[in-house]
Design an enzyme around this catalytic site. Structure first.
Site, mmCIF file in Angstrom:
data_model
loop_
_atom_site.group_PDB
_atom_site.id
_atom_site.type_symbol
_atom_site.label_atom_id
_atom_site.label_comp_id
_atom_site.label_asym_id
_atom_site.label_seq_id
_atom_site.Cartn_x
_atom_site.Cartn_y
_atom_site.Cartn_z
ATOM 1 N N GLN A 111 -8.499 25.324 21.635
ATOM 2 C CA GLN A 111 -7.872 24.006 21.476
ATOM 3 C C GLN A 111 -6.657 24.070 20.554
ATOM 4 O OE1 GLN A 111 -8.026 21.149 22.910
ATOM 5 N NE2 GLN A 111 -9.692 21.616 24.296
ATOM 6 N N SER A 112 -5.941 25.184 20.589
ATOM 7 C CA SER A 112 -4.789 25.370 19.701
ATOM 8 C C SER A 112 -3.668 24.355 19.989
ATOM 9 C CB SER A 112 -4.246 26.787 19.897
ATOM 10 O OG SER A 112 -2.957 26.903 19.324
ATOM 11 N N ASN A 113 -3.238 23.656 18.946
ATOM 12 C CA ASN A 113 -2.081 22.764 19.072
ATOM 13 C C ASN A 113 -0.805 23.580 19.200
ATOM 14 O OD1 ASN A 113 -3.563 20.250 18.499
ATOM 15 N ND2 ASN A 113 -3.884 21.222 16.509
#
Ligand code: PLP
Length: 319
Positions: A71-73
């Site tokens: 879920q890396s921004n």
């Protein structure tokens, strides 16, 4: 001239948080809205990518490769930048791909990024290198965007963010924000020195030890200073970091993050994210309750974005 493509929505606004200040019985609170930097829901990576994408272009590359959590921004914004500027994109993400992608992972795919998953973080560097080498062997010219965009080039985004902030004339005594790969932190520390910000810059650690942050951020800021034509040597002692709020581990929600997300939403209509700004705000709230700040002080919470993660299956049910 430092290569830069201006696509961020700048300057980001500063807002006061009077209801939150009151309910916490604390100092005067403000927020700098770097969740509104533009580029696919905004966040701190937009500022870094202005410099990173410019460098990638200057090096005549045609593909952005980066890595991070599922879920890396950072990866979501890298994928968006790749789409916007006509690069191919491969993301090496740690974790098990769910049957249906949600939140940041869904957006990565929408931007056309190719996803490579790696089960263990310990294998990530190796898989990233293999992915890079394979792209080269296929005739591509990839540019490696470092974890979190935190190279000396990416750091410049936050050095210039301090110039922007100083010009906004809010004499804040403190800047508080979430720190992880250290690029935002290093940029703020460098900008503080170069552009004469008089207050203190305190990073609340999301997942790293205070010792690691002090060492890494000071050397990153020193290296980045050379890009500005300065030769500043920062010492680890000058870097302020607090690792008292990350014991649960990266991305693990505790009551502290839940409370922070709820308080900001309930009293200011402001959304935090569960992983970064939620944890940083939890640290801020605890410091206020402990009387760390004087009541007369002005404290600026530098919002670094990340809200799409609120809609990830793993957080939506927990928040
Ligand atoms: C929303 C958000 N805030 C803060 C950070 C931490 O920034 P840095 O990696 O520059 O320390 C990140 C990093 O991914 C992030 O996504």
């Amino acid at each position: 001239m430092i290569p830069r493509i201006n696509f961020a929505h700048l300057p980001t606004p500063i807002e006061s948080l009077p209801r939150l200040s009151e309910v916490l019985g604390g100092p005067k609170l403000f927020v700098k809205r770097d969740d509104q930097t533009g580029l696919a829901f905004g966040g701190n990576k937009t500022r870094k990518l202005e410099f990173l994408v410019a460098e990638a272009r200057e090096q005549r590359t045609d593909m952005l490769i980066s890595a991070g959590a599922l879920q890396s921004n950072h990866c979501r914004q890298t994928a968006a930048a790749a789409a916007k500027f006509g690069f191919e994109c491969i993301l090496v993400l740690t974790g098990q791909a769910p049957r249906e992608a949600s939140a940041n992972l869904l957006l990565d795919k929408l931007f056309g990024a190719r996803i490579v998953t790696v089960a263990n973080r310990a294998d990530r560097d190796r898989v990233l290198q293999e992915t890079f080498d394979k792209a080269v062997s296929e005739g591509k010219k990839p540019y490696l965007v470092p974890y979190g965009g935190s190279s000396p080039t990416g750091v410049l985004g936050y050095a210039f963010a301090v110039e922007e902030f100083v010009n906004q004339n809010l004499p804040a005594d403190w800047i508080i924000f979430g720190t992880s790969s250290g690029g935002t932190h290093a940029g703020l520390v460098l900008g503080q020195r170069v552009f004469g910000y008089k207050g203190k810059v305190l990073g609340i650690s999301i997942d790293e030890s205070e010792l690691w942050l002090k060492t890494h951020v000071s050397s990153l800021a020193s290296e980045a200073s050379q890009r500005l034509g300065e030769k500043i040597e920062f010492s680890p002692d000058e870097v302020l970091a607090n690792d008292g709020y990350c014991r649960a581990g990266y991305g693990v929600l505790t009551e502290a993050e839940r409370e922070a997300v709820r308080l900001f939403a309930k009293y200011e209509g402001l959304l935090l994210d569960p992983v970064y700004t939620g944890r940083a705000a939890a640290g801020l709230i605890d410091l206020i309750r402990k009387g760390f700040f004087k009541k007369s002080e002005k404290v600026l919470f530098w919002h670094t974005g990340g809200q799409p993660a609120l809609f990830a299956d793993r957080y939506a049910n927990e928040i």
